[in-house]
Design a protein around this motif. Structure first.
Motif, mmCIF file in Angstrom:
data_model
loop_
_atom_site.group_PDB
_atom_site.id
_atom_site.type_symbol
_atom_site.label_atom_id
_atom_site.label_comp_id
_atom_site.label_asym_id
_atom_site.label_seq_id
_atom_site.Cartn_x
_atom_site.Cartn_y
_atom_site.Cartn_z
ATOM 1 N N LEU A 156 54.127 51.997 69.774
ATOM 2 C CA LEU A 156 53.753 52.848 68.655
ATOM 3 C C LEU A 156 52.626 52.173 67.882
ATOM 4 O O LEU A 156 52.608 50.946 67.754
ATOM 5 C CB LEU A 156 54.946 53.087 67.724
ATOM 6 N N PRO A 157 51.673 52.939 67.367
ATOM 7 C CA PRO A 157 50.583 52.330 66.600
ATOM 8 C C PRO A 157 51.130 51.651 65.355
ATOM 9 O O PRO A 157 52.130 52.102 64.778
ATOM 10 C CB PRO A 157 49.692 53.533 66.234
ATOM 11 N N PRO A 158 50.535 50.552 64.950
ATOM 12 C CA PRO A 158 51.040 49.863 63.747
ATOM 13 C C PRO A 158 50.931 50.749 62.524
ATOM 14 O O PRO A 158 50.020 51.572 62.402
ATOM 15 C CB PRO A 158 50.121 48.634 63.632
ATOM 16 N N ALA A 159 51.892 50.582 61.639
ATOM 17 C CA ALA A 159 51.882 51.362 60.403
ATOM 18 C C ALA A 159 50.714 50.925 59.527
ATOM 19 O O ALA A 159 50.378 49.736 59.453
ATOM 20 C CB ALA A 159 53.195 51.177 59.645
ATOM 21 N N VAL A 160 50.111 51.900 58.885
ATOM 22 C CA VAL A 160 49.008 51.605 57.980
ATOM 23 C C VAL A 160 49.585 51.182 56.640
ATOM 24 O O VAL A 160 50.327 51.944 56.010
ATOM 25 C CB VAL A 160 48.093 52.837 57.808
ATOM 26 N N ILE A 161 49.301 49.973 56.238
ATOM 27 C CA ILE A 161 49.808 49.440 54.985
ATOM 28 C C ILE A 161 48.740 49.599 53.916
ATOM 29 O O ILE A 161 47.637 49.062 54.032
ATOM 30 C CB ILE A 161 50.205 47.958 55.120
ATOM 31 N N THR A 162 49.052 50.361 52.910
ATOM 32 C CA THR A 162 48.112 50.579 51.824
ATOM 33 C C THR A 162 48.144 49.393 50.868
ATOM 34 O O THR A 162 49.210 48.980 50.419
ATOM 35 C CB THR A 162 48.469 51.866 51.058
ATOM 36 N N GLN A 163 47.003 48.837 50.614
ATOM 37 C CA GLN A 163 46.942 47.704 49.715
ATOM 38 C C GLN A 163 47.308 48.123 48.293
ATOM 39 O O GLN A 163 46.944 49.209 47.841
ATOM 40 C CB GLN A 163 45.522 47.105 49.718
ATOM 41 N N GLY A 164 48.042 47.280 47.624
ATOM 42 C CA GLY A 164 48.434 47.574 46.253
ATOM 43 C C GLY A 164 47.241 47.483 45.316
ATOM 44 O O GLY A 164 46.170 47.000 45.685
ATOM 45 N N PRO A 165 47.402 47.947 44.103
ATOM 46 C CA PRO A 165 46.299 47.906 43.145
ATOM 47 C C PRO A 165 45.937 46.473 42.781
ATOM 48 O O PRO A 165 46.757 45.565 42.857
ATOM 49 C CB PRO A 165 46.865 48.663 41.932
ATOM 50 N N GLU A 166 44.703 46.274 42.426
ATOM 51 C CA GLU A 166 44.250 44.949 42.034
ATOM 52 C C GLU A 166 45.012 44.487 40.792
ATOM 53 O O GLU A 166 45.243 45.280 39.869
ATOM 54 C CB GLU A 166 42.745 44.974 41.738
ATOM 55 N N PRO A 167 45.410 43.203 40.761
ATOM 56 C CA PRO A 167 46.119 42.722 39.572
ATOM 57 C C PRO A 167 45.195 42.674 38.363
ATOM 58 O O PRO A 167 43.965 42.648 38.491
ATOM 59 C CB PRO A 167 46.573 41.315 39.987
ATOM 60 N N LEU A 168 45.803 42.666 37.195
ATOM 61 C CA LEU A 168 45.028 42.554 35.969
ATOM 62 C C LEU A 168 44.438 41.158 35.848
ATOM 63 O O LEU A 168 45.018 40.178 36.331
ATOM 64 C CB LEU A 168 45.924 42.811 34.756
ATOM 65 N N HIS A 169 43.285 41.053 35.222
ATOM 66 C CA HIS A 169 42.757 39.731 34.906
ATOM 67 C C HIS A 169 43.664 39.082 33.866
ATOM 68 O O HIS A 169 44.305 39.750 33.066
ATOM 69 C CB HIS A 169 41.333 39.845 34.372
ATOM 70 N N GLN A 170 43.682 37.752 33.888
ATOM 71 C CA GLN A 170 44.590 37.015 33.019
ATOM 72 C C GLN A 170 44.372 37.353 31.541
ATOM 73 O O GLN A 170 45.328 37.568 30.793
ATOM 74 C CB GLN A 170 44.406 35.510 33.255
ATOM 75 N N HIS A 171 43.115 37.431 31.117
ATOM 76 C CA HIS A 171 42.861 37.706 29.695
ATOM 77 C C HIS A 171 43.328 39.107 29.310
ATOM 78 O O HIS A 171 43.773 39.350 28.185
ATOM 79 C CB HIS A 171 41.380 37.524 29.363
ATOM 80 N N ARG A 172 43.243 40.058 30.262
ATOM 81 C CA ARG A 172 43.688 41.420 29.980
ATOM 82 C C ARG A 172 45.214 41.472 29.869
ATOM 83 O O ARG A 172 45.768 42.156 29.002
ATOM 84 C CB ARG A 172 43.207 42.342 31.101
ATOM 85 N N ARG A 173 45.915 40.744 30.732
ATOM 86 C CA ARG A 173 47.379 40.699 30.670
ATOM 87 C C ARG A 173 47.843 40.105 29.332
ATOM 88 O O ARG A 173 48.764 40.627 28.685
ATOM 89 C CB ARG A 173 47.927 39.860 31.825
ATOM 90 N N LEU A 174 47.207 39.026 28.903
ATOM 91 C CA LEU A 174 47.601 38.390 27.648
ATOM 92 C C LEU A 174 47.286 39.288 26.451
ATOM 93 O O LEU A 174 48.027 39.307 25.462
ATOM 94 C CB LEU A 174 46.891 37.042 27.500
ATOM 95 N N ALA A 175 46.187 40.047 26.539
ATOM 96 C CA ALA A 175 45.860 40.976 25.446
ATOM 97 C C ALA A 175 46.920 42.067 25.343
ATOM 98 O O ALA A 175 47.327 42.456 24.242
ATOM 99 C CB ALA A 175 44.477 41.578 25.687
ATOM 100 N N MET A 176 47.389 42.570 26.494
ATOM 101 C CA MET A 176 48.463 43.565 26.489
ATOM 102 C C MET A 176 49.738 42.979 25.905
ATOM 103 O O MET A 176 50.449 43.631 25.124
ATOM 104 C CB MET A 176 48.731 44.063 27.913
ATOM 105 N N LEU A 177 50.050 41.736 26.288
ATOM 106 C CA LEU A 177 51.263 41.096 25.798
ATOM 107 C C LEU A 177 51.215 40.925 24.282
ATOM 108 O O LEU A 177 52.203 41.181 23.583
ATOM 109 C CB LEU A 177 51.449 39.748 26.492
ATOM 110 N N ARG A 178 50.067 40.503 23.755
ATOM 111 C CA ARG A 178 49.942 40.351 22.300
ATOM 112 C C ARG A 178 50.134 41.693 21.599
ATOM 113 O O ARG A 178 50.753 41.773 20.538
ATOM 114 C CB ARG A 178 48.567 39.772 21.956
ATOM 115 N N ARG A 179 49.597 42.750 22.209
ATOM 116 C CA ARG A 179 49.709 44.068 21.577
ATOM 117 C C ARG A 179 51.156 44.540 21.514
ATOM 118 O O ARG A 179 51.622 45.017 20.476
ATOM 119 C CB ARG A 179 48.859 45.082 22.335
#
Length: 448
Positions: free
Chosen positions: A264-287
């Motif tokens: 059987l042909p290999p399953a196509v694995i969809t790549q997950g979304p790009e992670p947030l940049h570190q500064h963006r994650r910390l800004a969300m956490l502060r908010r």
């Protein structure tokens, strides 16, 4: 008639149906109201319905009539359900629900024995939304065994779907596939966490595409036992958009010896979304830690995602017992040992736990769930929590991926995996993806 409190003139805590000249709510005595509003049966002062009974006593009488098993009393197996309904807030809404003819029929049927008081018996009835809500109440009260709410609707769908298949051999093969492969897998998942609608939808697609493949194969003059490599290749070419759900069925057929082993042909694995940049994650956490205008529980969940990379499906399963507070340190048990929460998050968690007494539903207030759903004993739906997180600007998957990639660069991957409840292989893979190495985790440094 629904306003209660302490009368500012006589300092009595009671119903406040009157109004002073300045509009202040006051009791009937201070307002000079002659009529009284005391229930003739229980003495409760409030809104009276027919027979001068309060809403609570009217609800109790209505349930007694509907659930009379023919002896003049409530059937004994329904007593736990009655207790749950009477303990819920807003008797008015329960009374409105009991005026629905479908609800009356679905309660009278099991009480008199015309409808079996089982999951299978009730799932033969309609409409399905009313049946599902009633079954939730019956399971929460212990009248019927607890079964995942997505599982029985799938079984009902399967019965109806198989009845449409005209070829008996195809019908029997798909029935075995559903029982021995799909249902076993769904039940195993349901034991760990409530099933989502997407999981059963995927399972339905597998049955539908398996049926389509068998019919397509028969049109080529072949049975599943004589299927050849050219057939599976042609099926993939002709049905590229829908061949993926049929892979599970084909693999099961090969594993159980019902068809030759083919590639059987290999399953196509969809790549997950790009992670947030570190500064963006910390800004969300502060908010989420500082913005008091955001919903409290969404803030707590966002902090657990952005700080400890917890998946939403695990967050909704947290209970009060998973939180330990010794008034100095507060920890959350997501793995072993429990993880301590830093002070801004700890304060937020304490506020969240204290706020449980103000939740709008009695079942939510009595639940041990940190994120209770509307139904007694049930957690909030993971999908609902994801929606709440996105509404406050926190993408759950990207935030979690960013958090765990940062965590594995700060401590050994096996330690992070064990403490936060992640798989050690996944944590090790993330070290490599994040550009980390194992050289800094020398034994002596690790022990320090």
């Amino acid at each position: 008639m629904r306003i209660r409190g302490r009368c500012p003139y006589c300092d009595t805590d009671r119903l406040l149906p009157g109004r002073h000249t300045d509009g202040t709510p006051i009791c009937r005595d201070c307002a000079g109201i002659v009529r009284d509003f005391f229930c003739d049966r229980c003495g409760f002062e409030g809104l009276l319905l027919g027979g001068r009974l309060c809403e609570h006593r009217t609800l109790a009488g209505t349930l007694a009539r509907l659930l009379d098993g023919g002896t003049g009393r409530i059937a004994s197996n329904f007593l736990p359900l009655v207790k749950v309904l009477l303990e819920m807030d807003r008797s008015k809404s329960r009374l409105a629900w009991l005026r629905n003819p479908n609800v009356v029929r679905l309660l009278r049927g099991p009480a008199t024995g015309s409808i079996p008081l089982t999951h299978d018996g009730l799932h033969q009835e309609t409409p399905w939304r009313t049946v599902t809500h009633l079954l939730d109440l019956l399971m929460d009260s212990g009248v019927v065994p607890r079964v995942d709410r997505q599982l029985l609707p799938y079984q009902r769908w399967l019965t109806e779907r198989l009845a449409t298949i005209e070829e008996p051999e195809h019908q029997q093969l798909l029935l075995r596939f559903a029982i021995w492969h799909q249902l076993r897998r769904l039940r195993a998942k349901a034991e760990k966490a409530p099933l989502g609608r997407s999981q059963t939808n995927r399972t339905k697609q597998e049955v539908t595409q398996a049926d389509a493949f068998l019919a397509w194969l028969a049109s080529r003059g072949r049975t599943i036992g004589r299927c050849q490599q050219a057939d599976t290749d042609a099926w993939r070419t002709e049905s590229l958009a829908t061949h993926s759900p049929s892979r599970s069925f084909l693999r099961w057929c090969m594993k159980t010896g019902r068809m030759p082993r083919l590639a059987l042909p290999p399953a196509v694995i969809t790549q997950g979304p790009e992670p947030l940049h570190q500064h963006r994650r910390l800004a969300m956490l502060r908010r989420v830690l500082n913005d008091d205008s955001l919903p409290l529980r969404a803030r707590v969940a966002a902090a657990l995602v952005l700080l400890y990379a917890q998946p939403v499906s695990r967050i909704v399963r947290l209970t009060i017992d998973d939180i330990t507070d010794d008034e100095t340190t507060i920890t959350v048990r997501s793995g072993e040992p429990p993880s301590p929460l830093p002070e801004p998050v700890a304060d937020l968690m304490r506020t969240c736990i204290r706020s449980r007494q103000h939740l709008p539903y009695a079942g939510s207030r009595s639940s041990q769930r940190l994120f209770p759903g509307r139904q007694p004993g049930q957690p909030m739906s993971p999908v609902s929590l994801q929606v709440h997180l996105r509404e406050i600007g926190v993408p759950p998957q990207r935030g979690r991926t960013s958090a765990i990639r940062q965590l594995v660069l700060q401590a050994p991957a096996p330690v992070i995996a064990k403490t936060l409840g992640h798989h050690d292989k996944a944590a090790t893979r993330l070290v490599t993806e994040a550009g980390g190495t194992w050289s800094r985790y020398a034994l002596g440094d690790h022990q320090r």
